[in-house]
Write an enzyme that holds these catalytic residues in place. Structure first.
Site, PDB file in Angstrom:
ATOM      1  N   ARG A 128     -22.369  10.844   1.607  1.00 11.52           N
ATOM      2  CA  ARG A 128     -22.059  10.964   3.034  1.00 11.52           C
ATOM      3  C   ARG A 128     -21.709   9.633   3.693  1.00 11.52           C
ATOM      4  NH1 ARG A 128     -26.495  14.475   3.002  1.00 11.52           N
ATOM      5  NH2 ARG A 128     -25.826  16.647   2.839  1.00 11.52           N
ATOM      6  N   LYS A 150      -8.403   3.276   8.632  1.00 19.21           N
ATOM      7  CA  LYS A 150      -7.861   4.515   8.064  1.00 19.21           C
ATOM      8  C   LYS A 150      -8.002   4.487   6.546  1.00 19.21           C
ATOM      9  CE  LYS A 150      -4.030   5.236  11.283  1.00 19.21           C
ATOM     10  NZ  LYS A 150      -2.559   5.384  11.240  1.00 19.21           N
ATOM     11  N   GLU A 192       5.986  -5.448   8.177  1.00 17.94           N
ATOM     12  CA  GLU A 192       5.002  -5.071   9.208  1.00 17.94           C
ATOM     13  C   GLU A 192       4.627  -6.289  10.066  1.00 17.94           C
ATOM     14  OE1 GLU A 192       4.063  -1.807   9.672  1.00 17.94           O
ATOM     15  OE2 GLU A 192       4.753  -0.925   7.771  1.00 17.94           O
ATOM     16  N   LYS A 234      -3.031  -6.827  15.450  1.00 18.80           N
ATOM     17  CA  LYS A 234      -3.407  -5.448  15.127  1.00 18.80           C
ATOM     18  C   LYS A 234      -4.818  -5.152  15.652  1.00 18.80           C
ATOM     19  CE  LYS A 234      -3.520  -1.713  11.814  1.00 18.80           C
ATOM     20  NZ  LYS A 234      -3.424  -1.192  10.444  1.00 18.80           N
ATOM     21  N   GLU A 244      -5.986   6.104  17.849  1.00 20.79           N
ATOM     22  CA  GLU A 244      -4.567   6.386  17.901  1.00 20.79           C
ATOM     23  C   GLU A 244      -4.136   7.257  19.077  1.00 20.79           C
ATOM     24  OE1 GLU A 244      -1.181   6.964  14.580  1.00 20.79           O
ATOM     25  OE2 GLU A 244      -3.254   6.464  14.179  1.00 20.79           O
ATOM     26  N   ARG A 248      -2.276   2.879  20.462  1.00 20.26           N
ATOM     27  CA  ARG A 248      -2.029   2.566  19.054  1.00 20.26           C
ATOM     28  C   ARG A 248      -0.626   2.981  18.599  1.00 20.26           C
ATOM     29  NH1 ARG A 248      -6.693   2.901  14.388  1.00 20.26           N
ATOM     30  NH2 ARG A 248      -5.397   2.340  12.635  1.00 20.26           N
ATOM     31  N   ASN A 252       3.752   2.195  15.814  1.00 18.93           N
ATOM     32  CA  ASN A 252       4.729   3.082  15.172  1.00 18.93           C
ATOM     33  C   ASN A 252       6.173   2.655  15.409  1.00 18.93           C
ATOM     34  OD1 ASN A 252       2.780   4.686  14.078  1.00 18.93           O
ATOM     35  ND2 ASN A 252       2.802   6.170  15.746  1.00 18.93           N
ATOM     36  N   HIS A 255       8.890   3.303  12.894  1.00 17.35           N
ATOM     37  CA  HIS A 255       8.351   4.282  11.947  1.00 17.35           C
ATOM     38  C   HIS A 255       8.886   5.699  12.133  1.00 17.35           C
ATOM     39  CE1 HIS A 255       5.711   1.058  10.753  1.00 17.35           C
ATOM     40  NE2 HIS A 255       5.147   1.812   9.819  1.00 17.35           N
ATOM     41  N   HIS A 259      10.185   6.734   8.750  1.00 16.51           N
ATOM     42  CA  HIS A 259       9.638   7.853   7.973  1.00 16.51           C
ATOM     43  C   HIS A 259      10.722   8.845   7.591  1.00 16.51           C
ATOM     44  CE1 HIS A 259       5.286   7.163   9.493  1.00 16.51           C
ATOM     45  NE2 HIS A 259       5.443   6.678   8.278  1.00 16.51           N
ATOM     46  N   HIS A 271       8.380   2.180   1.650  1.00 14.47           N
ATOM     47  CA  HIS A 271       7.994   2.272   3.057  1.00 14.47           C
ATOM     48  C   HIS A 271       8.483   1.070   3.869  1.00 14.47           C
ATOM     49  CE1 HIS A 271       5.575   3.330   6.542  1.00 14.47           C
ATOM     50  NE2 HIS A 271       5.129   2.083   6.562  1.00 14.47           N
TER      51      HIS A 271
HETATM   52  N1  LIG Z   1      -4.699   2.542   5.932  1.00 12.15           N
HETATM   53  C1  LIG Z   1      -3.657   2.083   6.598  1.00 12.15           C
HETATM   54  O1  LIG Z   1      -3.712   1.858   7.806  1.00 12.15           O
HETATM   55  C2  LIG Z   1      -2.394   1.792   5.837  1.00 12.15           C
HETATM   56  C3  LIG Z   1      -1.376   1.034   6.431  1.00 12.15           C
HETATM   57  C4  LIG Z   1      -0.243   0.735   5.685  1.00 12.15           C
HETATM   58  C5  LIG Z   1      -0.132   1.179   4.372  1.00 12.15           C
HETATM   59  N2  LIG Z   1      -1.140   1.923   3.833  1.00 12.15           N
HETATM   60  C6  LIG Z   1      -1.047   2.401   2.447  1.00 12.15           C
HETATM   61  O2  LIG Z   1      -0.913   1.296   1.590  1.00 12.15           O
HETATM   62  C7  LIG Z   1      -0.257   1.710   0.405  1.00 12.15           C
HETATM   63  C8  LIG Z   1       0.760   0.666   0.015  1.00 12.15           C
HETATM   64  O3  LIG Z   1       0.096  -0.562  -0.198  1.00 12.15           O
HETATM   65  P1  LIG Z   1       0.645  -1.633  -1.231  1.00 12.15           P
HETATM   66  O4  LIG Z   1       2.080  -1.838  -1.003  1.00 12.15           O
HETATM   67  O5  LIG Z   1      -0.266  -2.791  -1.191  1.00 12.15           O
HETATM   68  O6  LIG Z   1       0.559  -0.836  -2.631  1.00 12.15           O
HETATM   69  P2  LIG Z   1      -0.355  -1.080  -3.902  1.00 12.15           P
HETATM   70  O7  LIG Z   1      -1.781  -1.125  -3.569  1.00 12.15           O
HETATM   71  O8  LIG Z   1       0.078  -0.092  -4.924  1.00 12.15           O
HETATM   72  O9  LIG Z   1       0.090  -2.539  -4.393  1.00 12.15           O
HETATM   73  C9  LIG Z   1       1.416  -2.753  -4.829  1.00 12.15           C
HETATM   74  C10 LIG Z   1       1.426  -3.305  -6.262  1.00 12.15           C
HETATM   75  O10 LIG Z   1       1.013  -4.663  -6.229  1.00 12.15           O
HETATM   76  C11 LIG Z   1      -0.045  -4.890  -7.156  1.00 12.15           C
HETATM   77  N3  LIG Z   1      -0.853  -5.974  -6.583  1.00 12.15           N
HETATM   78  C12 LIG Z   1      -1.652  -5.935  -5.495  1.00 12.15           C
HETATM   79  N4  LIG Z   1      -2.120  -7.161  -5.225  1.00 12.15           N
HETATM   80  C13 LIG Z   1      -1.611  -7.988  -6.151  1.00 12.15           C
HETATM   81  C14 LIG Z   1      -1.705  -9.390  -6.391  1.00 12.15           C
HETATM   82  N5  LIG Z   1      -2.401 -10.197  -5.580  1.00 12.15           N
HETATM   83  N6  LIG Z   1      -1.042  -9.898  -7.452  1.00 12.15           N
HETATM   84  C15 LIG Z   1      -0.283  -9.094  -8.256  1.00 12.15           C
HETATM   85  N7  LIG Z   1      -0.140  -7.784  -8.074  1.00 12.15           N
HETATM   86  C16 LIG Z   1      -0.802  -7.247  -7.038  1.00 12.15           C
HETATM   87  C17 LIG Z   1      -0.725  -3.566  -7.290  1.00 12.15           C
HETATM   88  O11 LIG Z   1      -1.394  -3.476  -8.537  1.00 12.15           O
HETATM   89  C18 LIG Z   1       0.445  -2.598  -7.188  1.00 12.15           C
HETATM   90  O12 LIG Z   1       1.053  -2.456  -8.450  1.00 12.15           O
HETATM   91  C19 LIG Z   1       0.329   3.077   0.690  1.00 12.15           C
HETATM   92  O13 LIG Z   1      -0.422   4.055   0.015  1.00 12.15           O
HETATM   93  C20 LIG Z   1       0.160   3.241   2.185  1.00 12.15           C
HETATM   94  O14 LIG Z   1      -0.040   4.581   2.570  1.00 12.15           O
HETATM   95  C21 LIG Z   1      -2.250   2.227   4.534  1.00 12.15           C
HETATM   96 ZN   LIG Z   2       4.137   1.043   8.139  1.00 13.79          ZN
END
Ligand SMILES: NC(=O)c1ccc[n+]([C@@H]2O[C@H](COP(=O)([O-])OP(=O)(O)OC[C@H]3O[C@@H](n4cnc5c(N)ncnc54)[C@H](O)[C@@H]3O)[C@@H](O)[C@H]2O)c1
Ligand SMILES: [Zn+2]
Length: 368
Positions: A128, A150, A192, A234, A244, A248, A252, A255, A259, A271
């Site tokens: 939980r 999130k 971003e 942020k 949001e 917030r 977007n 976006h 999207h 993205h």
């Molecule tokens: N929660 C939120 O508010 C929020 C906001 C934006 C994006 N997201 C989410 O984030 C995700 C995308 O994040 P991302 O682009 O970081 O993807 P990811 O976590 O898959 O990382 C991208 C790639 O980089 C590699 N990597 C990460 N750090 C590294 C480092 N220091 N050195 C070498 N390789 C490294 C990872 O292994 C992966 O292969 C999506 O799922 C998206 O929905 C969430």
């Molecule tokens: Zn975004």
């Protein structure tokens, strides 16, 4: 050093949870264990990473934690968005259960946005809910996803459809980890950052423009500066509106169209690339409606080009598919289509709400 807390931002988590600190510095493996030991007490520490980041930093971090007398263990899952699933959530949760992790466990999400979302969701639901510390290692995660609370996973019906708000107890960024990130991944996160400048701080936008080469090279100093300012901005937004409801929405910007382009490409367009183009097009939309100062779209397009990302529609970004997504699916699900518009770089149009309804003919015009 992260531990020196040279750069600390306090993020208000609204009524949901306590405020948390975001520390930005260098020296993850050497500093973080001491930092964790001094700020939080836990019986067990579950460090969750994808396999790539686990190999690069996870094992070393866990060794450092053990040396600092923390009972830490590394749990990994295969890297990539396609593993941000309920199945991975199940596997990790079962692994924590069979390792005997109790209620006094802290999850450390070490990795990119996928890890932050997935490990955050494991923490949100485990017994939980147990605390999570976010240790973002990609620029997407440092600049965007680690702050805000999130968490969640994707399902076959769409991205991020199952999840929870679970603000971290602490966020610790080691800017040096950006060095090992592939340059194309750096560009994705920097989109971003440009967005934060575009909506909230024109001086930051200018500074980013100047720093883009260093940032694309993964230089720690420039990364530290950008992450810090983006997190401050942020945090300000999220603090005003953790859930949001209203303000917030400004995050977007880029976006709505982004999207649509992402979906229209069948998610082949990443993205960040989609949002980059979305920002340019939404600025053009604002210019067309007489809301956005002229030449704003041009400045954004130049910055996007400097990141090596497309600033105009290409074959990958199918105009027809994007339009049909915007005018059918999206409209049906969310009522009238809305966009956040800029007044100028650094300022969002705020009169009568933070976004405004958009007519189909205006969309058609900017997508042409
Ligand atoms: N929660 C939120 O508010 C929020 C906001 C934006 C994006 N997201 C989410 O984030 C995700 C995308 O994040 P991302 O682009 O970081 O993807 P990811 O976590 O898959 O990382 C991208 C790639 O980089 C590699 N990597 C990460 N750090 C590294 C480092 N220091 N050195 C070498 N390789 C490294 C990872 O292994 C992966 O292969 C999506 O799922 C998206 O929905 C969430
Ligand atoms: Zn975004």
């Amino acid at each position: 050093m992260i531990g020196s807390a040279r750069h600390a931002v306090a993020v208000s988590a609204g009524g949901e949870a306590r405020d948390y600190e975001v520390l930005v510095g260098r020296g993850l493996v050497t500093e973080l264990p001491r930092l964790l030991a001094s700020r939080m007490s836990a019986h067990r520490w579950a460090v969750i990473s994808d396999e790539t980041v686990g190999d690069l930093y996870g094992r070393e971090l866990v060794e450092g934690m053990k040396e600092a007398s923390l009972d830490a263990r590394l749990f990994t899952f295969p890297a990539g968005e396609r593993h941000k699933t309920r199945e991975s959530w199940t596997t990790l949760t079962d692994q924590l259960l069979s390792a005997g992790c109790g209620r006094d466990t802290v999850v450390v999400a070490l990795g990119g946005g996928v890890t932050g979302d997935l490990a955050g969701f494991v923490a949100a639901t485990y017994l939980r809910g147990v605390p999570v510390v976010q240790v973002p290692t990609s620029l997407v995660a440092m600049i965007d996803s680690a702050v805000g609370g999130k968490t969640g996973v994707d399902t076959p019906a769409g991205k991020n459809l199952v999840g929870a708000f679970h603000p971290p107890r602490l966020v610790a960024v080691d800017a040096e980890t950006a060095r090992t990130l592939p340059p194309t991944e750096r560009a994705q996160g920097l989109v971003e950052a440009l967005k934060h400048g575009a909506i909230l701080d024109s001086a930051y936008f200018d500074a980013l423009e100047a720093d883009l080469p260093a940032l694309l090279d993964g230089e720690a100093e420039a990364t530290e500066r950008a992450v810090l300012r983006s997190v401050e901005l942020k945090a300000e937004v999220v603090g005003r509106d953790e859930r949001e409801g209203d303000y917030r929405q400004v995050l977007n910007f880029g976006h709505t169209l982004g999207h649509a382009l992402e979906a229209a490409s069948g998610y082949r367009l990443p993205h960040g690339s989609a949002v980059a183009l979305g920002m340019v097009l939404e600025a053009r939309l604002g210019e067309r409606l007489g809301v956005t100062e002229s030449e704003t779209a041009g400045r954004l397009a130049d910055a996007v080009a400097a990141l090596g990302l497309p600033g105009r529609l290409t074959s990958e970004t199918d105009r027809v598919a994007a339009l049909s997504y915007l005018t059918t699916d999206k409209k049906r699900r969310e009522g009238r289509l809305r966009c956040v518009l800029l007044r100028r770089l650094g300022e969002v149009e705020g009169r009568g709400g933070w976004s405004r309804p958009i007519e189909t003919r205006d969309l058609e015009a900017v997508l042409d």
